[in-house]
Design a protein around this motif. Sequence first.
Motif, PDB file in Angstrom:
ATOM      1  N   ASN A  78       0.721  -1.161  -0.029  1.00  0.00           N
ATOM      2  CA  ASN A  78       0.331   0.241  -0.189  1.00  0.00           C
ATOM      3  C   ASN A  78       1.057   1.134   0.020  1.00  0.00           C
ATOM      4  OD1 ASN A  78       0.625   0.392   2.850  1.00  0.00           O
ATOM      5  ND2 ASN A  78      -1.046   0.657   3.492  1.00  0.00           N
ATOM      6  N   VAL A  79      -0.161   2.765  -0.351  1.00  0.00           N
ATOM      7  CA  VAL A  79       0.747   3.255   0.314  1.00  0.00           C
ATOM      8  C   VAL A  79       0.293   4.721   0.943  1.00  0.00           C
ATOM      9  CG1 VAL A  79       1.519   6.157  -0.938  1.00  0.00           C
ATOM     10  CG2 VAL A  79       1.409   3.687  -1.876  1.00  0.00           C
ATOM     11  N   ALA A  80       0.295   5.233   1.912  1.00  0.00           N
ATOM     12  CA  ALA A  80      -0.303   5.627   3.090  1.00  0.00           C
ATOM     13  C   ALA A  80      -0.579   7.014   3.042  1.00  0.00           C
ATOM     14  CB  ALA A  80       0.666   5.655   4.390  1.00  0.00           C
ATOM     15  N   LEU A  81      -1.247   7.828   2.974  1.00  0.00           N
ATOM     16  CA  LEU A  81      -1.280   9.431   2.740  1.00  0.00           C
ATOM     17  C   LEU A  81      -1.921   9.887   3.635  1.00  0.00           C
ATOM     18  CD1 LEU A  81      -3.246   8.461  -1.009  1.00  0.00           C
ATOM     19  CD2 LEU A  81      -0.926   8.647  -0.633  1.00  0.00           C
ATOM     20  N   SER A  82      -1.528  11.275   3.460  1.00  0.00           N
ATOM     21  CA  SER A  82      -2.119  12.548   4.860  1.00  0.00           C
ATOM     22  C   SER A  82      -3.802  12.379   3.815  1.00  0.00           C
ATOM     23  CB  SER A  82      -1.309  13.298   5.302  1.00  0.00           C
ATOM     24  OG  SER A  82      -2.119  13.830   5.756  1.00  0.00           O
ATOM     25  N   ALA A  83      -4.520  12.241   4.850  1.00  0.00           N
ATOM     26  CA  ALA A  83      -6.182  12.273   3.762  1.00  0.00           C
ATOM     27  C   ALA A  83      -6.230  14.432   4.336  1.00  0.00           C
ATOM     28  CB  ALA A  83      -7.277  12.149   5.483  1.00  0.00           C
ATOM     29  N   ARG A  84      -5.609  14.767   3.007  1.00  0.00           N
ATOM     30  CA  ARG A  84      -5.920  15.900   3.214  1.00  0.00           C
ATOM     31  C   ARG A  84      -6.671  16.589   1.905  1.00  0.00           C
ATOM     32  NH1 ARG A  84      -1.363  13.616   1.076  1.00  0.00           N
ATOM     33  NH2 ARG A  84      -1.269  14.044  -1.404  1.00  0.00           N
ATOM     34  N   LEU A  85      -7.373  15.408   0.919  1.00  0.00           N
ATOM     35  CA  LEU A  85      -7.838  16.140   0.137  1.00  0.00           C
ATOM     36  C   LEU A  85      -9.484  15.429   0.237  1.00  0.00           C
ATOM     37  CD1 LEU A  85      -5.431  14.728  -3.360  1.00  0.00           C
ATOM     38  CD2 LEU A  85      -6.191  17.041  -2.427  1.00  0.00           C
ATOM     39  N   GLU A  86     -10.217  16.956   0.214  1.00  0.00           N
ATOM     40  CA  GLU A  86     -11.471  16.670   0.899  1.00  0.00           C
ATOM     41  C   GLU A  86     -12.629  16.454   0.033  1.00  0.00           C
ATOM     42  OE1 GLU A  86     -12.629  15.350   4.093  1.00  0.00           O
ATOM     43  OE2 GLU A  86     -10.419  16.008   4.640  1.00  0.00           O
ATOM     44  N   ALA A  87     -11.963  16.590  -1.226  1.00  0.00           N
ATOM     45  CA  ALA A  87     -13.039  16.951  -1.924  1.00  0.00           C
ATOM     46  C   ALA A  87     -13.465  15.542  -2.870  1.00  0.00           C
ATOM     47  CB  ALA A  87     -13.075  18.037  -3.608  1.00  0.00           C
ATOM     48  N   SER A  88     -14.406  14.903  -3.396  1.00  0.00           N
ATOM     49  CA  SER A  88     -14.452  13.642  -3.883  1.00  0.00           C
ATOM     50  C   SER A  88     -13.722  13.478  -5.149  1.00  0.00           C
ATOM     51  CB  SER A  88     -15.973  12.976  -4.116  1.00  0.00           C
ATOM     52  OG  SER A  88     -16.700  14.175  -4.747  1.00  0.00           O
ATOM     53  N   GLU A  89     -13.407  13.895  -6.023  1.00  0.00           N
ATOM     54  CA  GLU A  89     -12.973  13.998  -7.246  1.00  0.00           C
ATOM     55  C   GLU A  89     -11.440  14.546  -6.997  1.00  0.00           C
ATOM     56  OE1 GLU A  89     -14.780  18.920  -7.046  1.00  0.00           O
ATOM     57  OE2 GLU A  89     -15.435  16.573  -6.921  1.00  0.00           O
ATOM     58  N   ASP A  90     -11.187  15.032  -5.936  1.00  0.00           N
ATOM     59  CA  ASP A  90      -9.827  15.165  -6.030  1.00  0.00           C
ATOM     60  C   ASP A  90      -9.363  13.597  -5.559  1.00  0.00           C
ATOM     61  OD1 ASP A  90      -9.418  17.372  -7.068  1.00  0.00           O
ATOM     62  OD2 ASP A  90      -9.783  18.696  -4.732  1.00  0.00           O
ATOM     63  N   ARG A  91     -10.489  13.362  -4.844  1.00  0.00           N
ATOM     64  CA  ARG A  91      -9.703  11.695  -4.058  1.00  0.00           C
ATOM     65  C   ARG A  91      -9.443  10.678  -5.176  1.00  0.00           C
ATOM     66  NH1 ARG A  91     -13.379  13.301   0.055  1.00  0.00           N
ATOM     67  NH2 ARG A  91     -15.181  11.619  -0.277  1.00  0.00           N
ATOM     68  N   GLY A  92     -10.811  10.836  -5.962  1.00  0.00           N
ATOM     69  CA  GLY A  92     -10.392  10.239  -6.751  1.00  0.00           C
ATOM     70  C   GLY A  92      -9.511   9.985  -8.049  1.00  0.00           C
ATOM     71  N   ALA A  93      -9.530  11.351  -8.206  1.00  0.00           N
ATOM     72  CA  ALA A  93      -7.366  11.533  -9.207  1.00  0.00           C
ATOM     73  C   ALA A  93      -6.446  10.814  -8.621  1.00  0.00           C
ATOM     74  CB  ALA A  93      -8.018  13.230  -9.419  1.00  0.00           C
ATOM     75  N   GLU A  94      -6.542  11.390  -7.158  1.00  0.00           N
ATOM     76  CA  GLU A  94      -5.583  10.887  -6.793  1.00  0.00           C
ATOM     77  C   GLU A  94      -5.228   9.200  -6.396  1.00  0.00           C
ATOM     78  OE1 GLU A  94      -3.429  12.291  -2.671  1.00  0.00           O
ATOM     79  OE2 GLU A  94      -5.470  10.602  -2.225  1.00  0.00           O
ATOM     80  N   VAL A  95      -6.034   8.377  -6.485  1.00  0.00           N
ATOM     81  CA  VAL A  95      -7.028   7.105  -6.110  1.00  0.00           C
ATOM     82  C   VAL A  95      -5.965   6.682  -7.858  1.00  0.00           C
ATOM     83  CG1 VAL A  95      -7.909   4.942  -6.314  1.00  0.00           C
ATOM     84  CG2 VAL A  95      -8.596   6.468  -3.993  1.00  0.00           C
TER      85      VAL A  95
END
Length: 265
Positions: free
Chosen positions: A224-241
């Motif tokens: 896995n990759v562990a990330l700080s949950a700094r992105l709140e917008a769902s579209e930003d989180r989706g792009a990160e994934v």
Amino acid sequence: MNEAASAPGDQFVQSLARGLAVVRAFDAEHQEMTLSEVAARTELTRATARRFLHTLVELGYMRTDGRLFTLTPLVLQLGYAYLSGQRLPELAQPFLEELSHREGESTSMAILDGTDIVYLTRIHTRRIISVGISPGTRFPAHATSMGRVLLAALSPAELDAYFASASLEPLTPRTLTSRGAIEAELARVRELGYAVVDQELEVGLRSVAVPVFGADGRTVAAINVALSARLEASEDRGAEVERLVPELRAAAAGISDAARAAGAA
């Protein structure tokens, strides 16, 4: 279940089993305990728990101030023989280091052991979880991305056995704790080929995981990759994934190829 089939055989050493239960009673949430607390967590009598605790103190696996007991680093030797015999962590190290360096995030590999994941290796960047993680660290599988990947690879019978023994405790307000909700997530993991856990293990921590396959095509580990949950917008989180999953899969494929070449998986 057939009681006769599940009863310990004549080679079973009950005192050893009880002593190991005392060691396993200590974890990240129970680093220091009184005699009474150990007895309660192990379901042993106070007298029995006292004997095991003081034996462990004498052997150097535990220390006490007269009231509180805590494990010493010597217990790491109990797992070192297993970890040192596993070539997979050694083979995975350069791939996880490269991925960590490229993403600037911590990366890990784990396997499933009972109802927990056990870390085989960890590449640290900055610390974004309150509990220190190193080889041998355990977390409940249901609340972790690597755990979800590993659980998704189980057969129906194995998954039934897992749910029969797992304690699906909430670790944060976001933790999934019902079998139905977890099984729905596992179905998504099987369909997508990766798992995302968003602040279920610890608030502020998000992680993405993929399987590592053995030569027979079965899942042998997860990374896995562990990330700080700094992105709140769902579209930003989706792009990160979407960005991270191909990187993780490439690392997992490299690990699988290296393990096959070395005869380690």
